[in-house]
Scaffold this motif. Structure first.
Motif: not given
Length: 512
Positions: A323-327, A455-459, A476-480
């Motif tokens: 839950l936190s990574l997308p935020i 990958l989420p950070l690069i995106s 991308i964050a959820v899939i990774c």
């Protein structure tokens, strides 16, 4: 093996029930707050919250005792000692009645003096404020007496009842929000009265359910000096940890105000709102898991206890991280979308608060295991003492000119120190293997996190902010995260369990 499978199914079922409860309560709470604010007006809404806050200061006392009551009831359930269960329940009710009396006395003397002579409330609203204060005290006392009943429901793992009664309470508060719009008397006073009535109805519902379903939940006056001494001793040492948390959170907020002003307090407040919403998922999971840890310790099944401690720590982190990574990678855009104008420091505060929550999440099963032993004196002195360092260290760093977010950075560092202290203490208390914990939990979540964030950070760095891109980066964050958890975070047994569950779901869909 079948017993372990049954326990895992119960944990999963209870977690889902608590999630449903949380989502419903979150929606109702947000809507109710808006309706109440519009009905009362800004001034009266503020008065209700600040006056109720005086009474809420006593929660540090009740919180310590609540943890003690829950632990003792759950422990005796694990030992299947029915006679002791009734004695503990009755003693718990006696303690809460006594505590309610003490709090009433303190509130009606010191609290009433503080309200009338120290608080900044318009003279025209002072009478209503006093009525709010009185009914807030009664509401608090009623909720206090409900604690042993709530603890029994959680200890018996009847989360369906816990969820449904909480939903009943939320519906009651939503009804109040509409009733105050047509109030026949002062709206603020009427609101306080109705909140007290709802608390009383909920208290009767808890009591009736427990008496019908749990044989030990019949109150008889009990004054077992040895038992009361044990429970108060447990609560007394637990008070150190509770006080340390309050000093860290509320004390940190005060020193931020002293050095940085209210605008930074607002940024921190926004961060904590985001954290509370996300952190509820882990809280619900641990509410379902905690009884199993305590019962397995009480029954002497140390092997199963260690299994669920390790799995619980990893799953708590994974659920919060998902839950936190997308935020974390979309913080600025999310705050802009929600608030329109983002206060300075809010973005970094949100990111650091979520990292702090992730740091704390892996310690929750360890805390439950410590409470299960009942031997908490040394633990609370050492870990509570470390946590109390948050305030002086943060004060010194702010005084010499560090940025406001340093308060959360300090909390993260001390959280990791506390984790190390917990592991060392639990090695002696329950023979927990530090090497296995570091390998199966700590190293595991670090590798999962590093691989998931790349990958989420690069995106997020290269893709311009927009709603479509926010959805894309979040996906991308959820899939990774899910991929990293599945391929690296899970062992073969856990992957097999996931395959079975997916197969069951697929077969049900196919039959339809």
């Amino acid at each position: 093996m079948s017993n372990t499978t049954e326990n895992n199914k119960r944990i999963a079922k209870n977690t889902l029930l608590l999630y449903f409860r949380m989502l419903f309560l979150m929606v109702v709470s947000l809507y109710t707050s808006r309706v109440v604010l519009n009905a009362l007006g800004v001034e009266d809404f503020g008065i209700y919250n600040v006056v109720g806050g005086i009474v809420a200061m006593f929660t540090v006392l009740s919180g310590s005792l609540s943890a003690a009551i829950s632990r003792f009831i759950t422990y005796e359930l694990g030992k299947e000692n029915q006679e002791n269960l009734n004695k503990i329940f009755s003693s718990a009710v006696t303690i809460q009645l006594g505590l309610a009396g003490i709090i009433l006395l303190l509130a009606e003397s010191i609290g009433l003096w503080f309200l009338n002579f120290k608080m900044n409330i318009p003279i025209s609203r002072m009478e209503a404020a006093n009525w709010v204060f009185q009914f807030s005290i009664f509401t608090f006392a009623i909720n206090l007496i409900s604690v042993p009943y709530n603890a029994s429901i959680i200890a018996h793992e009847r989360m369906s009842a816990f969820a449904y009664i909480s939903i009943l309470e939320a519906i009651g508060k939503l009804t109040i929000a509409f009733l105050i719009a047509i109030s026949p008397m002062d709206k603020l006073t009427f609101y306080a009265i109705l909140m007290c009535v709802v608390a009383f109805i909920v208290r009767l519902t808890y009591g009736n359910y427990c008496k019908r379903h749990f044989s030990e939940c019949t109150y008889h006056f009990s004054w077992d000096k040895l038992l009361l001494k044990q429970m108060f001793g447990f609560a007394g040492w637990n008070f150190i940890g509770a006080s340390a948390s309050i000093l860290r959170d509320q004390g940190g907020n005060i020193i931020i105000n002293l050095f940085c002003g209210p605008a930074v307090n607002a940024a921190r407040g926004i961060a904590f709102q985001v954290n509370n919403a996300v952190n509820q998922f882990v809280t619900n999971f641990m509410t379902a898991l905690n009884p199993q840890i305590t019962k397995s310790y009480a029954s002497g099944d140390k092997e199963y206890m260690m299994t669920i401690i390790f799995q619980g720590a990893r799953l708590s982190f994974y659920m919060l991280f998902l839950l936190s990574l997308p935020i974390l990678v979309n913080t600025h855009y999310i705050l802009t979308l929600w608030l329109k104008i983002v206060p300075e420091h809010a973005v970094l505060f949100v990111q650091l608060i979520l990292i702090f929550a992730l740091s704390e999440s892996i310690s929750q099963p360890l805390i439950t295991a410590m409470l299960a032993t009942g031997k908490i004196r040394n633990y609370q002195i050492i870990v509570g003492g470390l946590q109390m360092m948050n305030l002086p260290v943060s004060y010194i760093l702010l005084r010499i000119g560090y940025f406001p977010e340093i308060v959360i950075v300090v909390a993260i560092c001390i959280s990791q120190c506390c984790l190390g202290a917990r592991l060392i203490l639990l090695r002696k208390m329950i023979n927990l293997s530090i090497t296995k914990y570091l390998k199966n939990v700590y190293l595991n979540i670090i590798i999962v996190s590093i691989i998931a964030v790349i990958l989420p950070l690069i995106s997020a760095y290269y893709i311009k902010e927009s709603f479509i891109n926010f959805i894309l980066i979040s996906l991308i964050a959820v899939i990774c995260t899910l991929s990293s958890i599945y391929f690296i975070g899970c062992n073969n047994q856990e992957r097999e369990f996931i395959h079975q569950k997916l197969g069951t779901i697929k077969s049900k869909i196919t039959r339809k």
